[in-house]
Design a protein around this motif. Structure first.
Motif, PDB file in Angstrom:
ATOM      1  N   GLY A 132      -0.692  10.960  -0.267  1.00 34.70           N
ATOM      2  CA  GLY A 132      -1.112   9.571  -0.221  1.00 34.70           C
ATOM      3  C   GLY A 132       0.029   8.597  -0.448  1.00 34.70           C
ATOM      4  N   ASP A 133      -0.014   7.491   0.284  1.00 37.25           N
ATOM      5  CA  ASP A 133       1.005   6.443   0.157  1.00 37.25           C
ATOM      6  C   ASP A 133       0.285   5.113  -0.056  1.00 37.25           C
ATOM      7  OD1 ASP A 133       3.179   4.760   0.297  1.00 37.25           O
ATOM      8  OD2 ASP A 133       3.508   5.025   2.455  1.00 37.25           O
ATOM      9  N   PRO A 134      -0.244   4.904  -1.275  1.00 29.73           N
ATOM     10  CA  PRO A 134      -1.024   3.682  -1.530  1.00 29.73           C
ATOM     11  C   PRO A 134      -0.259   2.402  -1.247  1.00 29.73           C
ATOM     12  CG  PRO A 134      -1.277   5.254  -3.325  1.00 29.73           C
ATOM     13  CD  PRO A 134      -0.178   5.769  -2.459  1.00 29.73           C
ATOM     14  N   ALA A 135       1.002   2.344  -1.693  1.00 29.83           N
ATOM     15  CA  ALA A 135       1.785   1.122  -1.493  1.00 29.83           C
ATOM     16  C   ALA A 135       1.998   0.855  -0.016  1.00 29.83           C
ATOM     17  CB  ALA A 135       3.130   1.235  -2.210  1.00 29.83           C
ATOM     18  N   GLY A 136       2.328   1.896   0.744  1.00 29.97           N
ATOM     19  CA  GLY A 136       2.532   1.729   2.178  1.00 29.97           C
ATOM     20  C   GLY A 136       1.259   1.323   2.888  1.00 29.97           C
ATOM     21  N   LEU A 137       0.130   1.881   2.446  1.00 31.81           N
ATOM     22  CA  LEU A 137      -1.159   1.537   3.047  1.00 31.81           C
ATOM     23  C   LEU A 137      -1.484   0.068   2.818  1.00 31.81           C
ATOM     24  CD1 LEU A 137      -3.808   2.914   4.375  1.00 31.81           C
ATOM     25  CD2 LEU A 137      -4.738   2.597   2.085  1.00 31.81           C
ATOM     26  N   VAL A 138      -1.354  -0.369   1.570  1.00 29.25           N
ATOM     27  CA  VAL A 138      -1.672  -1.761   1.234  1.00 29.25           C
ATOM     28  C   VAL A 138      -0.733  -2.719   1.959  1.00 29.25           C
ATOM     29  CG1 VAL A 138      -1.661  -3.451  -0.647  1.00 29.25           C
ATOM     30  CG2 VAL A 138      -2.728  -1.209  -0.978  1.00 29.25           C
ATOM     31  N   ASP A 139       0.555  -2.399   1.964  1.00 28.79           N
ATOM     32  CA  ASP A 139       1.523  -3.263   2.647  1.00 28.79           C
ATOM     33  C   ASP A 139       1.220  -3.339   4.144  1.00 28.79           C
ATOM     34  OD1 ASP A 139       2.798  -3.689   0.254  1.00 28.79           O
ATOM     35  OD2 ASP A 139       4.477  -2.323   0.663  1.00 28.79           O
ATOM     36  N   GLY A 140       0.888  -2.198   4.742  1.00 24.77           N
ATOM     37  CA  GLY A 140       0.590  -2.178   6.169  1.00 24.77           C
ATOM     38  C   GLY A 140      -0.644  -2.986   6.514  1.00 24.77           C
ATOM     39  N   LEU A 141      -1.699  -2.842   5.711  1.00 21.85           N
ATOM     40  CA  LEU A 141      -2.927  -3.609   5.944  1.00 21.85           C
ATOM     41  C   LEU A 141      -2.666  -5.109   5.807  1.00 21.85           C
ATOM     42  CD1 LEU A 141      -5.433  -1.365   3.969  1.00 21.85           C
ATOM     43  CD2 LEU A 141      -5.617  -1.922   6.400  1.00 21.85           C
ATOM     44  N   ALA A 142      -1.931  -5.493   4.755  1.00 23.09           N
ATOM     45  CA  ALA A 142      -1.656  -6.911   4.527  1.00 23.09           C
ATOM     46  C   ALA A 142      -0.816  -7.499   5.646  1.00 23.09           C
ATOM     47  CB  ALA A 142      -0.952  -7.091   3.185  1.00 23.09           C
ATOM     48  N   GLU A 143       0.201  -6.753   6.096  1.00 25.45           N
ATOM     49  CA  GLU A 143       1.083  -7.257   7.140  1.00 25.45           C
ATOM     50  C   GLU A 143       0.367  -7.371   8.475  1.00 25.45           C
ATOM     51  OE1 GLU A 143       5.428  -6.252   9.173  1.00 25.45           O
ATOM     52  OE2 GLU A 143       4.234  -4.619   8.339  1.00 25.45           O
ATOM     53  N   GLN A 144      -0.452  -6.383   8.802  1.00 26.52           N
ATOM     54  CA  GLN A 144      -1.020  -6.322  10.144  1.00 26.52           C
ATOM     55  C   GLN A 144      -2.335  -7.081  10.297  1.00 26.52           C
ATOM     56  OE1 GLN A 144      -0.825  -2.313  11.821  1.00 26.52           O
ATOM     57  NE2 GLN A 144       1.009  -1.889  10.617  1.00 26.52           N
ATOM     58  N   PHE A 145      -3.157  -7.106   9.249  1.00 33.98           N
ATOM     59  CA  PHE A 145      -4.435  -7.825   9.331  1.00 33.98           C
ATOM     60  C   PHE A 145      -4.367  -9.219   8.722  1.00 33.98           C
ATOM     61  CE2 PHE A 145      -5.992  -3.505  10.004  1.00 33.98           C
ATOM     62  CZ  PHE A 145      -6.931  -3.707  11.002  1.00 33.98           C
ATOM     63  N   GLY A 146      -3.395  -9.450   7.835  1.00 37.98           N
ATOM     64  CA  GLY A 146      -3.211 -10.783   7.286  1.00 37.98           C
ATOM     65  C   GLY A 146      -4.428 -11.337   6.586  1.00 37.98           C
ATOM     66  N   PRO A 147      -4.773 -12.601   6.854  1.00 42.32           N
ATOM     67  CA  PRO A 147      -5.818 -13.291   6.091  1.00 42.32           C
ATOM     68  C   PRO A 147      -7.242 -12.847   6.406  1.00 42.32           C
ATOM     69  CG  PRO A 147      -5.048 -14.688   7.874  1.00 42.32           C
ATOM     70  CD  PRO A 147      -4.139 -13.484   7.852  1.00 42.32           C
ATOM     71  N   VAL A 148      -7.446 -12.006   7.405  1.00 40.36           N
ATOM     72  CA  VAL A 148      -8.829 -11.621   7.746  1.00 40.36           C
ATOM     73  C   VAL A 148      -9.348 -10.519   6.831  1.00 40.36           C
ATOM     74  CG1 VAL A 148      -8.547 -12.302  10.154  1.00 40.36           C
ATOM     75  CG2 VAL A 148      -8.222  -9.892   9.507  1.00 40.36           C
ATOM     76  N   VAL A 149      -8.496 -10.020   5.901  1.00 40.11           N
ATOM     77  CA  VAL A 149      -8.952  -9.002   4.959  1.00 40.11           C
ATOM     78  C   VAL A 149      -8.522  -9.363   3.538  1.00 40.11           C
ATOM     79  CG1 VAL A 149      -8.877  -7.152   6.672  1.00 40.11           C
ATOM     80  CG2 VAL A 149      -6.871  -7.547   5.210  1.00 40.11           C
ATOM     81  N   ALA A 150      -9.281  -8.844   2.562  1.00 39.63           N
ATOM     82  CA  ALA A 150      -8.934  -8.955   1.145  1.00 39.63           C
ATOM     83  C   ALA A 150      -8.828  -7.539   0.599  1.00 39.63           C
ATOM     84  CB  ALA A 150     -10.010  -9.737   0.397  1.00 39.63           C
ATOM     85  N   LEU A 151      -7.762  -7.265  -0.161  1.00 40.82           N
ATOM     86  CA  LEU A 151      -7.463  -5.906  -0.619  1.00 40.82           C
ATOM     87  C   LEU A 151      -7.656  -5.771  -2.113  1.00 40.82           C
ATOM     88  CD1 LEU A 151      -4.144  -5.541   1.403  1.00 40.82           C
ATOM     89  CD2 LEU A 151      -6.340  -4.540   2.009  1.00 40.82           C
TER      90      LEU A 151
END
Length: 288
Positions: free
Chosen positions: A189-208
């Motif tokens: 598992g790569d939690p930091a990479g997952l969160v960073d990727g989601l934030a970068e690619q989906f931006g404001p349309v998601v909350a993590l």
């Protein structure tokens, strides 16, 4: 009769030398690996490597972040299939590079930017929305207006694949989603990479929201909860399929959205039904 697209799989080994030998070897290794992702809509199944699937999901995610219609992702995906077979290439004709084979000398950005999948995809969409009638025009003609390719009709060969991938990866299929990645190992598992990727690619349309065990310095296990800020279940499904597409690189073990669940150790295209459904706009990603 079910149609299986084979345009993204290299089936022939060609004797080459120099840099070509490296590329040919890489393709051969990917072909004999058991790892494979499948995406299906109707009678059409698209088969991809984990790398290709992750790149396709990134292209779709950027369109969702910009709140563009799925049509944008269809055009972008058909283009990237033709230009790079959904691989982030560091070579090409003249100075062309990246998923879309964009040329720094033609104003697409620096070498670093055109080989950054998120930046390259954003640049493609910036150009796409400037094309008059792109929302309804013929896909290959719209793509050609963006790319100015020497082979303007080639994009048509990949329109169906683009449509299938866009429909699933932008969340339009919802609970009807047929998609899986069959991976040879459990991964880490790569939690930091997952969160960073989601934030970068989906931006404001998601909350993590990171769950227990998924913080900095963790063992690679834990959960990440993602909520669709738009309130649209399609956004949640786009996130869910993105997580599956990135399962190989990020060590994703399971994904739950609404009353459906994907598990790394299951090979079924259809996602399992869970007894305790989550909100339709919430995704839980399990790592490790």
């Amino acid at each position: 009769m079910r149609r299986t697209t084979g345009t993204l799989t290299v089936l022939a080994l060609v004797a080459v030398t120099g840099a070509g030998a490296v590329v040919g070897t890489r393709w051969l290794v990917e072909e004999v690996r058991p790892d494979r992702c499948l995406v299906q809509v109707g009678d059409t199944t698209v088969r991809l490597s984990p790398e290709q699937t992750a790149n396709a999901a990134t292209i779709a995610a950027v369109s969702v972040a910009r709140q563009l219609p799925p049509r944008a992702a269809t055009v972008a995906l058909a283009t990237a299939i033709q230009e790079s077979k959904l691989r982030n290439l560091r070579y090409g004709d003249a100075d062309s590079q990246g998923l879309f084979q964009q040329r720094p000398s033609q104003g697409w950005g620096s070498e670093e930017e055109v080989t950054d999948p998120v930046h390259a995809t954003g640049s493609f969409y910036d150009a796409l929305v400037q094309v008059p009638g792109w929302e309804t025009g013929v896909v290959t003609e719209v793509a050609q207006e963006v790319q100015r390719s020497a082979f303007p009709e080639a994009y048509a060969d990949h329109e169906q694949e683009g449509r299938v991938l866009a429909s699933v990866l932008t969340g339009q299929e919802g609970a009807r989603t047929l998609m899986t990645c069959r991976l040879a190992d459990d991964g880490r598992g790569d939690p930091a990479g997952l969160v960073d990727g989601l934030a970068e690619q989906f931006g404001p349309v998601v909350a993590l929201e990171e769950g227990p065990g998924s913080g900095q310095g963790s063992s690679g296990t834990g959960t990440v909860t993602v909520r669709a800020s738009t309130g649209d279940p399609a956004t949640a499904w786009a996130v869910a399929t993105w997580a599956v597409a990135h399962a190989d690189a990020r060590g994703v073990a399971g994904v739950t959205v609404g009353d459906r669940r994907w598990q790394r150790d299951r090979s079924d295209l259809e996602w399992a039904v869970v007894e305790e459904a989550r909100p339709a706009t919430e995704v839980v990603v399990e790592l490790g």
